[in-house]
Design an enzyme around this catalytic site. Structure first.
Site, PDB file in Angstrom:
ATOM      1  N   ALA A   3      33.103  -3.562  31.363  1.00  0.00           N
ATOM      2  CA  ALA A   3      33.677  -4.914  31.424  1.00  0.00           C
ATOM      3  C   ALA A   3      32.722  -5.934  30.791  1.00  0.00           C
ATOM      4  O   ALA A   3      31.515  -5.856  30.966  1.00  0.00           O
ATOM      5  CB  ALA A   3      33.943  -5.298  32.873  1.00  0.00           C
ATOM      6  N   ASP A   4      33.305  -6.897  30.067  1.00  0.00           N
ATOM      7  CA  ASP A   4      32.490  -8.025  29.594  1.00  0.00           C
ATOM      8  C   ASP A   4      32.731  -9.210  30.535  1.00  0.00           C
ATOM      9  O   ASP A   4      33.462  -9.084  31.523  1.00  0.00           O
ATOM     10  CB  ASP A   4      32.791  -8.366  28.127  1.00  0.00           C
TER      11      ASP A   4
END
Lengths: 77, 247
Positions: A35-36
């Site tokens: 995930a960013d």
């Protein structure tokens, strides 16, 4: 009715585009599931919607793993 | 048509550039919701779209009031679905030389022209992120880059919109969402009709094209930015000003 754990994992899969088999309770959103920063914001918003709750920013920052999210939801809904 | 099945929200759509934008997006097949500050304005938007055989309608929404934006977006989503095209066009001027500018002239222009863009954009972003597609198009102005005496408030707000747009573009690009500005020069609308003959003459001298622009000429650029074809254009300000300023 699905359990909190199942519902959290389903949302994680949807939001992060990962397979259910990849999602463990210990999985870290950023390190294990890729995930960013925007993904994590979207994930928290999706959890808020699913569980009809509001997660304050300072709490949201602490939700690093699937288990963190499950624990938070169980404690706050 | 390229925007078939998509809902567009255009603020300030009763007249001028907003009205032309509403028509241009509707011509591409979008369902267009235009906002007005009065019920009569909203009705005229509905009537105009209907007369053009287009899908869409007008609603009452005051972009200077956060509550009104919330209510407006709720209404749009209920009646037409989540908007994936947002055109922030609504704006006001309160011109005066800085030495005579009142606090109220400053804050009302900043609220209506800049803070509104933050609020409406934030409100639609979630839907766009879910759809993995979105277009935010903000109407700036040539004076954002040039500066203009008597418009410190308006220039500040419009330059602010351009900076805001660049950040938004960087934040949301990987969700298929683009954010751009269109910066009109002198366009033949009520806003420029307020000018007297002397001011108009002075204007013509600085416009190489030797004429005012038409609202439709601005709308055409907005329609392009809203289209599928413009998917790789983001964070950009496109000038539509007959050559008077080139950035």
């Amino acid at each position: 009715m699905s359990t909190v754990e199942e519902r959290v994992k389903k949302i994680v899969c949807e939001q992060l585009g990962v397979k259910e088999s990849e999602v463990q309770n210990t999985s870290s959103f950023v390190e294990d599931l890729g995930a960013d920063s925007l993904d994590t914001v979207e994930l928290v918003m999706a959890l808020e919607e699913e569980f009809e709750t509001e997660i304050p920013d300072e709490e949201a920052e602490k939700l690093a793993s699937v288990q963190d999210a499950i624990d938070y939801i169980v404690a706050h809904t | 048509m390229s925007l078939e099945g998509k809902t567009a929200l255009v603020t300030g759509a009763t007249r001028g550039i907003g009205k032309a934008v509403a028509r241009a997006l509707a011509d591409q097949g979008a369902t267009v919701v235009g906002t007005a500050t009065s019920a009569a304005g909203a009705e005229s938007i509905s009537a105009d779209l209907k007369a053009a055989g287009a899908k869409g309608f007008g609603i009452v929404m005051n972009v200077a009031e956060p509550d009104s934006i919330d209510a407006g977006l709720k209404e749009v989503t209920e009646k037409a679905g989540v908007p994936v095209i947002l055109v922030n066009n609504a704006g006001i001027t309160r011109d005066n030389l800085l030495m005579r500018l009142k606090d109220d002239d400053w804050s009302s222009v900043i609220e209506t022209n800049l803070s509104s863009v933050y609020r409406t954009s934030k409100a639609v972003l979630r839907g766009m992120a879910k759809a993995r597609w979105g277009r935010v198009i903000n109407i700036s102005s040539v004076v954002a880059g040039m500066g203009n005496p008597g418009q410190a408030n308006y220039c500040a707000a419009k330059a602010g919109v351009e900076g805001f747009t660049r950040s938004l573009a960087k934040e949301m690009s990987n969700r298929g969402i683009t954010a751009n500005c269109v910066a009109p020069g002198f366009i033949d609308t009520d806003m420029t009709r307020k000018l007297d003959d002397k001011q108009r003459e002075a204007m013509m001298e600085v416009i190489p094209a030797g004429r005012l622009g038409e609202p439709e000429e601005v709308a055409a650029v907005v329609a392009f930015l809203a289209s599928e074809a413009a998917g790789y254009v983001t964070g950009e300000t496109i000038h539509v000003n007959g050559g008077m300023y080139m950035g």
